[in-house]
Design a protein around this motif. Sequence first.
Motif, PDB file in Angstrom:
ATOM      1  N   LEU A   1       0.746  -1.273   0.056  1.00  0.00           N
ATOM      2  CA  LEU A   1       0.057   0.019   0.043  1.00  0.00           C
ATOM      3  C   LEU A   1       0.835   1.354   0.142  1.00  0.00           C
ATOM      4  CD1 LEU A   1      -2.789  -0.932   2.672  1.00  0.00           C
ATOM      5  CD2 LEU A   1      -2.909  -1.061   0.265  1.00  0.00           C
ATOM      6  N   PHE A   2       2.210   1.015   0.378  1.00  0.00           N
ATOM      7  CA  PHE A   2       2.797   2.331   0.770  1.00  0.00           C
ATOM      8  C   PHE A   2       3.788   2.894  -0.652  1.00  0.00           C
ATOM      9  CE2 PHE A   2       1.516   1.011   4.625  1.00  0.00           C
ATOM     10  CZ  PHE A   2       1.134   2.171   5.496  1.00  0.00           C
ATOM     11  N   GLY A   3       3.480   3.840  -1.254  1.00  0.00           N
ATOM     12  CA  GLY A   3       4.332   4.484  -2.186  1.00  0.00           C
ATOM     13  C   GLY A   3       5.263   5.607  -1.605  1.00  0.00           C
ATOM     14  N   PRO A   4       5.890   6.464  -2.041  1.00  0.00           N
ATOM     15  CA  PRO A   4       6.706   7.321  -1.512  1.00  0.00           C
ATOM     16  C   PRO A   4       6.047   8.361  -0.610  1.00  0.00           C
ATOM     17  CG  PRO A   4       7.237   7.155  -3.628  1.00  0.00           C
ATOM     18  CD  PRO A   4       6.155   6.213  -3.656  1.00  0.00           C
ATOM     19  N   GLU A   5       4.785   8.687  -1.022  1.00  0.00           N
ATOM     20  CA  GLU A   5       3.947   9.834  -0.359  1.00  0.00           C
ATOM     21  C   GLU A   5       2.805   9.137   0.636  1.00  0.00           C
ATOM     22  OE1 GLU A   5       5.106  12.803  -0.413  1.00  0.00           O
ATOM     23  OE2 GLU A   5       6.749  12.389  -1.939  1.00  0.00           O
ATOM     24  N   THR A   6       2.646   8.147   0.764  1.00  0.00           N
ATOM     25  CA  THR A   6       1.506   7.275   1.466  1.00  0.00           C
ATOM     26  C   THR A   6       1.380   7.894   2.904  1.00  0.00           C
ATOM     27  OG1 THR A   6       1.664   5.643  -0.059  1.00  0.00           O
ATOM     28  CG2 THR A   6       0.457   5.278   1.953  1.00  0.00           C
ATOM     29  N   VAL A   7       0.459   8.195   2.958  1.00  0.00           N
ATOM     30  CA  VAL A   7       0.146   8.569   4.616  1.00  0.00           C
ATOM     31  C   VAL A   7      -0.762   7.458   5.370  1.00  0.00           C
ATOM     32  CG1 VAL A   7      -0.992  10.412   5.992  1.00  0.00           C
ATOM     33  CG2 VAL A   7       0.448  11.000   4.097  1.00  0.00           C
ATOM     34  N   LEU A   8      -0.399   7.230   6.677  1.00  0.00           N
ATOM     35  CA  LEU A   8      -0.966   6.314   7.433  1.00  0.00           C
ATOM     36  C   LEU A   8      -2.035   7.178   8.490  1.00  0.00           C
ATOM     37  CD1 LEU A   8      -1.696   3.642   8.475  1.00  0.00           C
ATOM     38  CD2 LEU A   8       0.533   3.508   9.588  1.00  0.00           C
TER      39      LEU A   8
ATOM     40  N   GLU B   1      -0.049   4.764  17.669  1.00  0.00           N
ATOM     41  CA  GLU B   1       1.101   5.645  16.920  1.00  0.00           C
ATOM     42  C   GLU B   1       2.399   5.273  17.192  1.00  0.00           C
ATOM     43  OE1 GLU B   1      -2.902   7.184  16.799  1.00  0.00           O
ATOM     44  OE2 GLU B   1      -1.531   6.783  18.644  1.00  0.00           O
ATOM     45  N   GLU B   2       2.680   4.780  18.450  1.00  0.00           N
ATOM     46  CA  GLU B   2       4.131   4.331  18.743  1.00  0.00           C
ATOM     47  C   GLU B   2       4.507   3.142  17.887  1.00  0.00           C
ATOM     48  OE1 GLU B   2       6.279   6.491  20.152  1.00  0.00           O
ATOM     49  OE2 GLU B   2       4.310   7.895  20.525  1.00  0.00           O
ATOM     50  N   ILE B   3       3.713   2.202  17.925  1.00  0.00           N
ATOM     51  CA  ILE B   3       3.880   1.168  17.299  1.00  0.00           C
ATOM     52  C   ILE B   3       4.132   1.370  15.653  1.00  0.00           C
ATOM     53  CG2 ILE B   3       2.975  -1.301  16.503  1.00  0.00           C
ATOM     54  CD1 ILE B   3       1.359  -1.297  19.432  1.00  0.00           C
TER      55      ILE B   3
ATOM     56  N   GLY C   1       7.643   4.506   9.915  1.00  0.00           N
ATOM     57  CA  GLY C   1       8.448   5.960  10.015  1.00  0.00           C
ATOM     58  C   GLY C   1       7.283   6.908  10.685  1.00  0.00           C
ATOM     59  N   ALA C   2       7.987   7.630  11.473  1.00  0.00           N
ATOM     60  CA  ALA C   2       7.114   8.710  12.196  1.00  0.00           C
ATOM     61  C   ALA C   2       6.410   9.799  11.087  1.00  0.00           C
ATOM     62  CB  ALA C   2       7.832   9.454  13.074  1.00  0.00           C
ATOM     63  N   GLU C   3       7.213   9.750   9.798  1.00  0.00           N
ATOM     64  CA  GLU C   3       7.018  11.039   8.907  1.00  0.00           C
ATOM     65  C   GLU C   3       5.644  10.476   8.220  1.00  0.00           C
ATOM     66  OE1 GLU C   3       9.508   7.936   6.979  1.00  0.00           O
ATOM     67  OE2 GLU C   3       9.448   8.855   8.742  1.00  0.00           O
ATOM     68  N   ARG C   4       5.119   9.350   8.526  1.00  0.00           N
ATOM     69  CA  ARG C   4       4.037   8.828   7.383  1.00  0.00           C
ATOM     70  C   ARG C   4       2.745   8.915   8.541  1.00  0.00           C
ATOM     71  NH1 ARG C   4       5.015   6.317   2.605  1.00  0.00           N
ATOM     72  NH2 ARG C   4       6.937   5.284   2.131  1.00  0.00           N
ATOM     73  N   VAL C   5       3.011   8.860   9.668  1.00  0.00           N
ATOM     74  CA  VAL C   5       1.730   8.542  10.671  1.00  0.00           C
ATOM     75  C   VAL C   5       1.063   9.947  11.096  1.00  0.00           C
ATOM     76  CG1 VAL C   5       1.197   7.518  12.891  1.00  0.00           C
ATOM     77  CG2 VAL C   5       3.086   6.580  11.490  1.00  0.00           C
TER      78      VAL C   5
END
Length: 314
Positions: free
Chosen positions: A91-98, A108-110, A116-120
């Motif tokens: 599901l994850f491309g370069p700009e995918t957000v979760l 969120e910690e998991i 990576g924190a930048e996606r969450v």
Amino acid sequence: MKICVLGAGALGSVIGACLAESGSDVYLVCRQGAHYQALVTRGLELREDGKSRMVRVNVATDCDTVGPVDLVILLVKSFDTEAAMAGAGALFGPETVLLSLQNGLGHEEILKEIVGAERVIAGKSYVGGLLVEPGVVLAGRHNQLTRIGELSGQISERVLRIAAEFERAGLRVEAEENIQGKMWDKLLVNVATAALCSITRLTFGELFRLASMRDCGVAAVAEGIAVAKAIGIDLTEDNPCEIWDRIPVGLPFEFKPSMLQSIEKGSVTEIDYVNGSVVRLGEKYNVPTPVNRTLVTCVKGVERNVELSRAATV
């Protein structure tokens, strides 16, 4: 926006259907089973305000068939977080957000460790969803907010884009700077009602008719508020009575929280991530939580009873 709802049970189906109706490219990922088969063969029946309508949705049992998306909305049970993410790489491309809209605390910690924190992005939703039968979901979304925000506290462009996508679908959203406080606000709602409904098997409508339920729910919320204050969380509301009284507004009389739905399906609940979070943090910050501890114990007993009943029928 291409969106994958990972964990398309009752709430995931409601949110996914609303987004799909408004023009988003939505994929629901759920386990193989009766609900999945119903979605494939005839679509999703969405019941709302006494009316019913059919919504065609894209549905899959694995993420590989979906491919990269712009947004992943995570709605699996708390205890399934790591397992679900282990199979979600496609599901994850370069700009995918979760975006996690799961119940309880700690996801969120998991997730930061996994993607990576930048996606969450964090969030909580008050939208109600009840799986009436496979392929049929009762929605409670009017005046029910979904709150989302960056863990850093900023209002980013991507949060605003996601909020706009939800608003276009008739899902009320607020982009929040204080997302940690809003997550605790939602936790207190679950602390008040989820365990009580699971123990009593009462719907929201029936639960809120009983004064004795109110007394217990308010006491559980008061403990949660005390823990939040000890941690330094900035809550929107710190009056447990007002929190209790506001909970059922806008939700159907027959609504059941997801914890009760799990019990009725014979599944393990998220009690450790809801009332259990209050107990664990209470221990850490020296705040007594006897009501929440009792509720956790009782739900564990209900889970065991369900397990024994299931074993006896095999």
